[in-house]
Design a protein around this motif. Sequence first.
Motif, PDB file in Angstrom:
ATOM      1  N   UNK A   1      -2.235   6.922   4.698  1.00 42.52           N
ATOM      2  CA  UNK A   1      -2.740   8.132   5.360  1.00 42.52           C
ATOM      3  C   UNK A   1      -4.259   8.198   5.299  1.00 42.52           C
ATOM      4  N   UNK A   2      -4.823   7.818   4.162  1.00 43.19           N
ATOM      5  CA  UNK A   2      -6.291   7.795   4.035  1.00 43.19           C
ATOM      6  C   UNK A   2      -6.905   6.805   5.028  1.00 43.19           C
ATOM      7  N   UNK A   3      -6.260   5.645   5.171  1.00 45.34           N
ATOM      8  CA  UNK A   3      -6.739   4.649   6.140  1.00 45.34           C
ATOM      9  C   UNK A   3      -6.663   5.210   7.567  1.00 45.34           C
TER      10      UNK A   3
ATOM     11  N   UNK B   1      18.677  11.066   6.493  1.00 47.51           N
ATOM     12  CA  UNK B   1      17.866  10.245   5.580  1.00 47.51           C
ATOM     13  C   UNK B   1      16.434  10.083   6.085  1.00 47.51           C
ATOM     14  N   UNK B   2      16.173  10.523   7.314  1.00 40.80           N
ATOM     15  CA  UNK B   2      14.825  10.470   7.856  1.00 40.80           C
ATOM     16  C   UNK B   2      14.452   9.123   8.444  1.00 40.80           C
ATOM     17  N   UNK B   3      13.148   8.919   8.592  1.00 37.71           N
ATOM     18  CA  UNK B   3      12.626   7.709   9.212  1.00 37.71           C
ATOM     19  C   UNK B   3      11.580   7.092   8.289  1.00 37.71           C
ATOM     20  N   UNK B   4      11.805   5.839   7.938  1.00 37.49           N
ATOM     21  CA  UNK B   4      10.846   5.119   7.091  1.00 37.49           C
ATOM     22  C   UNK B   4       9.704   4.597   7.967  1.00 37.49           C
ATOM     23  N   UNK B   5       8.536   4.554   7.378  1.00 36.73           N
ATOM     24  CA  UNK B   5       7.378   4.046   8.097  1.00 36.73           C
ATOM     25  C   UNK B   5       6.610   5.163   8.778  1.00 36.73           C
TER      26      UNK B   5
ATOM     27  N   UNK C   1       0.847  -1.180   0.000  1.00 35.88           N
ATOM     28  CA  UNK C   1       0.000   0.000   0.000  1.00 35.88           C
ATOM     29  C   UNK C   1       0.896   1.248   0.000  1.00 35.88           C
ATOM     30  N   UNK C   2       0.553   2.247  -0.767  1.00 32.88           N
ATOM     31  CA  UNK C   2       1.301   3.500  -0.871  1.00 32.88           C
ATOM     32  C   UNK C   2       1.061   4.386   0.356  1.00 32.88           C
TER      33      UNK C   2
ATOM     34  N   UNK D   1      -3.318  -0.591  11.427  1.00 30.72           N
ATOM     35  CA  UNK D   1      -2.953  -0.267  10.035  1.00 30.72           C
ATOM     36  C   UNK D   1      -1.501  -0.657   9.769  1.00 30.72           C
ATOM     37  N   UNK D   2      -0.614  -0.379  10.717  1.00 31.66           N
ATOM     38  CA  UNK D   2       0.807  -0.710  10.540  1.00 31.66           C
ATOM     39  C   UNK D   2       1.001  -2.224  10.433  1.00 31.66           C
ATOM     40  N   UNK D   3       0.347  -2.989  11.291  1.00 30.65           N
ATOM     41  CA  UNK D   3       0.464  -4.453  11.238  1.00 30.65           C
ATOM     42  C   UNK D   3      -0.084  -5.004   9.932  1.00 30.65           C
ATOM     43  N   UNK D   4      -1.234  -4.495   9.531  1.00 36.03           N
ATOM     44  CA  UNK D   4      -1.898  -4.951   8.304  1.00 36.03           C
ATOM     45  C   UNK D   4      -0.996  -4.729   7.083  1.00 36.03           C
ATOM     46  N   UNK D   5      -0.226  -3.640   7.102  1.00 36.52           N
ATOM     47  CA  UNK D   5       0.608  -3.281   5.953  1.00 36.52           C
ATOM     48  C   UNK D   5       2.093  -3.526   6.181  1.00 36.52           C
TER      49      UNK D   5
END
Length: 140
Positions: free
Chosen positions: A7-9, A77-81, A1-2, A55-59
């Motif tokens: 964010x929409x979820x 480089x920031x933080x992914x997720x 999922x993008x 949402x995090x677990x699902x994706x």
Amino acid sequence: MEILEICRELTKEIPSEQIYMNEPMSKHTTFKVGGNADIFAKVKNIKELKHVIKIARKNDIHITIIGNGSNVLVKDKGIRGIVLQIDFEDVAIEKKDENTAIVTAGAGVKLASLAQTLLKNSITGFEFASRNTWKHRWSY
């Protein structure tokens, strides 16, 4: 999922003004440095927290949890997720007797604010965390 879809979820349970995409972490740390978070979300209650975790677990998305951003350094480089800032501001005081109280503070309560709340309720022992303690030392 993008990221946009995630964010929409998230906005199904969390107000959109609490969710940011590609958010500079320099806005959320006391050192004012660091790259962007893919998604930055503030949660203000348990329901919102559970929704982010679901949402995090699902994706299969990594979650990084921060508090108020004190003593946090973020790579350029920031933080992914998802970066999750827990902003529970509730304070509950249960006075057992004149010398005993149980204080429960949310994960987002600022120390100075908690100290002032305790002072207003005549609960001692936390004065070190108050910025305005000196104002109250000499008032009788």
